[in-house]
Design a protein around this motif. Structure first.
Motif, PDB file in Angstrom:
ATOM      1  N   ALA A 287     -19.166 138.462  68.631  1.00  0.00           N
ATOM      2  CA  ALA A 287     -17.878 138.495  69.480  1.00  0.00           C
ATOM      3  C   ALA A 287     -16.999 139.774  69.587  1.00  0.00           C
ATOM      4  O   ALA A 287     -17.154 140.511  68.500  1.00  0.00           O
ATOM      5  CB  ALA A 287     -17.028 137.142  69.355  1.00  0.00           C
ATOM      6  N   GLY A 288     -16.159 140.144  70.470  1.00  0.00           N
ATOM      7  CA  GLY A 288     -15.208 141.075  70.377  1.00  0.00           C
ATOM      8  C   GLY A 288     -14.390 141.202  69.033  1.00  0.00           C
ATOM      9  O   GLY A 288     -13.950 139.883  68.691  1.00  0.00           O
TER      10      GLY A 288
ATOM     11  N   LEU B 289      -8.008 136.754  67.725  1.00  0.00           N
ATOM     12  CA  LEU B 289      -8.042 135.263  67.388  1.00  0.00           C
ATOM     13  C   LEU B 289      -6.329 134.818  67.766  1.00  0.00           C
ATOM     14  O   LEU B 289      -6.119 133.574  68.156  1.00  0.00           O
ATOM     15  CB  LEU B 289      -8.270 135.066  65.966  1.00  0.00           C
ATOM     16  N   LEU B 290      -5.440 135.668  66.949  1.00  0.00           N
ATOM     17  CA  LEU B 290      -4.039 135.324  67.109  1.00  0.00           C
ATOM     18  C   LEU B 290      -3.434 136.505  67.692  1.00  0.00           C
ATOM     19  O   LEU B 290      -3.283 137.503  66.927  1.00  0.00           O
ATOM     20  CB  LEU B 290      -3.590 134.891  65.744  1.00  0.00           C
ATOM     21  N   PRO B 291      -3.089 136.502  68.903  1.00  0.00           N
ATOM     22  CA  PRO B 291      -2.125 137.752  69.135  1.00  0.00           C
ATOM     23  C   PRO B 291      -1.136 138.216  68.536  1.00  0.00           C
ATOM     24  O   PRO B 291      -0.437 137.569  67.972  1.00  0.00           O
ATOM     25  CB  PRO B 291      -1.907 137.314  70.696  1.00  0.00           C
TER      26      PRO B 291
ATOM     27  N   SER C   7     -10.060 120.298  67.278  1.00  0.00           N
ATOM     28  CA  SER C   7      -9.079 120.753  68.373  1.00  0.00           C
ATOM     29  C   SER C   7      -9.100 122.569  68.488  1.00  0.00           C
ATOM     30  O   SER C   7      -9.158 122.943  69.621  1.00  0.00           O
ATOM     31  CB  SER C   7      -7.635 120.243  67.988  1.00  0.00           C
ATOM     32  N   LEU C   8      -9.109 123.102  67.282  1.00  0.00           N
ATOM     33  CA  LEU C   8      -9.181 124.514  67.385  1.00  0.00           C
ATOM     34  C   LEU C   8     -10.366 124.895  68.263  1.00  0.00           C
ATOM     35  O   LEU C   8     -10.604 125.964  69.118  1.00  0.00           O
ATOM     36  CB  LEU C   8      -9.217 125.083  65.889  1.00  0.00           C
ATOM     37  N   ALA C   9     -11.637 124.182  67.984  1.00  0.00           N
ATOM     38  CA  ALA C   9     -12.804 124.484  68.663  1.00  0.00           C
ATOM     39  C   ALA C   9     -12.880 124.329  70.282  1.00  0.00           C
ATOM     40  O   ALA C   9     -13.669 125.102  70.877  1.00  0.00           O
ATOM     41  CB  ALA C   9     -14.167 123.849  68.074  1.00  0.00           C
ATOM     42  N   CYS C  10     -11.913 123.815  70.555  1.00  0.00           N
ATOM     43  CA  CYS C  10     -11.858 123.417  72.033  1.00  0.00           C
ATOM     44  C   CYS C  10     -10.900 124.251  72.951  1.00  0.00           C
ATOM     45  O   CYS C  10     -10.609 124.420  73.967  1.00  0.00           O
ATOM     46  CB  CYS C  10     -11.199 121.994  72.318  1.00  0.00           C
ATOM     47  N   ILE C  11     -10.272 125.221  71.982  1.00  0.00           N
ATOM     48  CA  ILE C  11      -9.221 126.373  72.661  1.00  0.00           C
ATOM     49  C   ILE C  11     -10.136 127.256  73.486  1.00  0.00           C
ATOM     50  O   ILE C  11      -9.617 127.593  74.800  1.00  0.00           O
ATOM     51  CB  ILE C  11      -8.515 127.167  71.506  1.00  0.00           C
ATOM     52  N   ASN C  12     -11.180 127.865  73.030  1.00  0.00           N
ATOM     53  CA  ASN C  12     -12.107 128.691  73.829  1.00  0.00           C
ATOM     54  C   ASN C  12     -13.371 128.916  73.114  1.00  0.00           C
ATOM     55  O   ASN C  12     -13.644 128.435  72.061  1.00  0.00           O
ATOM     56  CB  ASN C  12     -11.401 130.016  74.216  1.00  0.00           C
ATOM     57  N   THR C  13     -14.110 129.778  73.644  1.00  0.00           N
ATOM     58  CA  THR C  13     -15.558 129.824  73.223  1.00  0.00           C
ATOM     59  C   THR C  13     -15.660 130.746  71.718  1.00  0.00           C
ATOM     60  O   THR C  13     -16.242 130.247  71.034  1.00  0.00           O
ATOM     61  CB  THR C  13     -16.400 130.841  74.117  1.00  0.00           C
ATOM     62  N   ARG C  14     -14.601 131.647  71.768  1.00  0.00           N
ATOM     63  CA  ARG C  14     -14.562 132.239  70.318  1.00  0.00           C
ATOM     64  C   ARG C  14     -13.974 131.362  69.470  1.00  0.00           C
ATOM     65  O   ARG C  14     -14.788 131.479  68.270  1.00  0.00           O
ATOM     66  CB  ARG C  14     -13.463 133.555  70.700  1.00  0.00           C
ATOM     67  N   PHE C  15     -13.298 130.563  69.637  1.00  0.00           N
ATOM     68  CA  PHE C  15     -12.560 129.497  68.511  1.00  0.00           C
ATOM     69  C   PHE C  15     -13.866 128.550  68.178  1.00  0.00           C
ATOM     70  O   PHE C  15     -14.091 128.215  67.144  1.00  0.00           O
ATOM     71  CB  PHE C  15     -11.496 128.797  68.979  1.00  0.00           C
ATOM     72  N   ASN C  16     -14.628 128.192  69.395  1.00  0.00           N
ATOM     73  CA  ASN C  16     -15.798 127.329  69.115  1.00  0.00           C
ATOM     74  C   ASN C  16     -16.795 128.116  68.037  1.00  0.00           C
ATOM     75  O   ASN C  16     -17.420 127.352  67.265  1.00  0.00           O
ATOM     76  CB  ASN C  16     -16.440 126.680  70.308  1.00  0.00           C
ATOM     77  N   MET C  17     -17.108 129.281  68.525  1.00  0.00           N
ATOM     78  CA  MET C  17     -18.051 130.018  67.534  1.00  0.00           C
ATOM     79  C   MET C  17     -17.510 130.127  66.207  1.00  0.00           C
ATOM     80  O   MET C  17     -18.544 129.873  65.175  1.00  0.00           O
ATOM     81  CB  MET C  17     -18.295 131.358  68.311  1.00  0.00           C
ATOM     82  N   LEU C  18     -16.123 130.356  65.994  1.00  0.00           N
ATOM     83  CA  LEU C  18     -15.761 130.612  64.612  1.00  0.00           C
ATOM     84  C   LEU C  18     -15.843 129.112  63.762  1.00  0.00           C
ATOM     85  O   LEU C  18     -16.338 129.398  62.517  1.00  0.00           O
ATOM     86  CB  LEU C  18     -14.191 130.944  64.863  1.00  0.00           C
ATOM     87  N   ILE C  19     -15.517 128.102  64.339  1.00  0.00           N
ATOM     88  CA  ILE C  19     -15.693 126.913  63.690  1.00  0.00           C
ATOM     89  C   ILE C  19     -17.095 126.694  63.290  1.00  0.00           C
ATOM     90  O   ILE C  19     -17.320 126.186  62.185  1.00  0.00           O
ATOM     91  CB  ILE C  19     -15.019 125.874  64.413  1.00  0.00           C
TER      92      ILE C  19
ATOM     93  N   LEU D 218     -15.036 130.056  58.301  1.00  0.00           N
ATOM     94  CA  LEU D 218     -13.896 129.312  57.590  1.00  0.00           C
ATOM     95  C   LEU D 218     -14.010 128.581  56.465  1.00  0.00           C
ATOM     96  O   LEU D 218     -13.211 128.664  55.455  1.00  0.00           O
ATOM     97  CB  LEU D 218     -13.036 128.594  58.740  1.00  0.00           C
ATOM     98  N   TYR D 219     -15.131 127.580  56.262  1.00  0.00           N
ATOM     99  CA  TYR D 219     -15.543 127.120  55.102  1.00  0.00           C
ATOM    100  C   TYR D 219     -15.956 127.876  54.019  1.00  0.00           C
ATOM    101  O   TYR D 219     -15.320 127.465  52.910  1.00  0.00           O
ATOM    102  CB  TYR D 219     -16.912 125.893  55.362  1.00  0.00           C
TER     103      TYR D 219
END
Length: 193
Positions: free
Chosen positions: A29-30, A46-48, A69-81, A86-87
């Motif tokens: 991702a960008g 991720l956080l402006p 809930s974080l994964a639902c914010i946008n595609t990038r957060f979903n990919m991150l989770i 993070l684990y």
């Protein structure tokens, strides 16, 4: 003086680890590294206002029960989770959360976060009906839940992966068994009996 050098070395090692883990995410991702030759929009981070390495450290401290809930914010957060970054970062930082896993009906497992007092429903195990109603042993190991039981024709082990939020049927043990003592040491499962 030696202790301060040691702790600053540990901090540098943690920063290097965050950068290595973040590199995997950035390839997909960008990236907002704060030093790009071109100006990124605030929506690219991720956080402006924060570079992604700092944002990842912040997200590593977020409770696991909030990852859905974080994964639902946008595609990038979903990919991150889903990436598991993070684990891995949480493990490197020593962030530990203890959850309790319970079977509330024959196919339904629940996870309970005792600190946040929050319940989460796990997906149903895709097993046969015999497994649903048979005696079971369960064991939390690292970021996985192992459930041992008997299916119609043989013993079975099902593994729930917290990162991918899915069940997978595992290869059986060399000595097939059910109803035994168990424990874990980090990411190692130990069974006896």
């Amino acid at each position: 003086m030696e202790g301060s050098n040691n702790s600053s070395g540990e901090v540098q090692e943690e920063v290097d680890t965050v950068l290595r883990l973040n590199l995997r995410l950035n390839l997909r991702a960008g990236v907002n590294d704060g030093h790009s030759a071109f100006r990124l929009r605030s929506s690219d981070s991720l956080l402006p206002g924060l570079i992604d390495d700092v944002a990842l450290t912040c997200f590593a401290w977020v409770c696991r029960c909030d990852y859905t809930s974080l994964a639902c914010i946008n595609t990038r957060f979903n990919m991150l989770i889903k990436s598991g970054i993070l684990y891995g970062l949480r493990k490197q930082m020593g962030v530990v959360e203890h959850w309790v896993y319970l079977v509330c009906d024959p196919r339904g497992w629940e996870a309970f976060d005792p600190i946040r007092k929050k319940w989460m429903t796990l997906p149903k195990i895709p097993c046969d009906e015999c497994f649903n109603h048979a005696d079971k042993e369960s064991l939390a190991v690292g970021s996985e839940l192992l459930v041992f039981g008997r299916e119609l024709l043989d013993f079975a082990i099902w593994k729930y992966n917290l990162v991918h939020r899915s069940w997978v049927k595992c290869e059986g043990m060399k000595q097939r068994r059910c109803l035994f003592a168990s424990g874990s040491l980090g990411s190692i499962a130990i069974v006896a009996g």
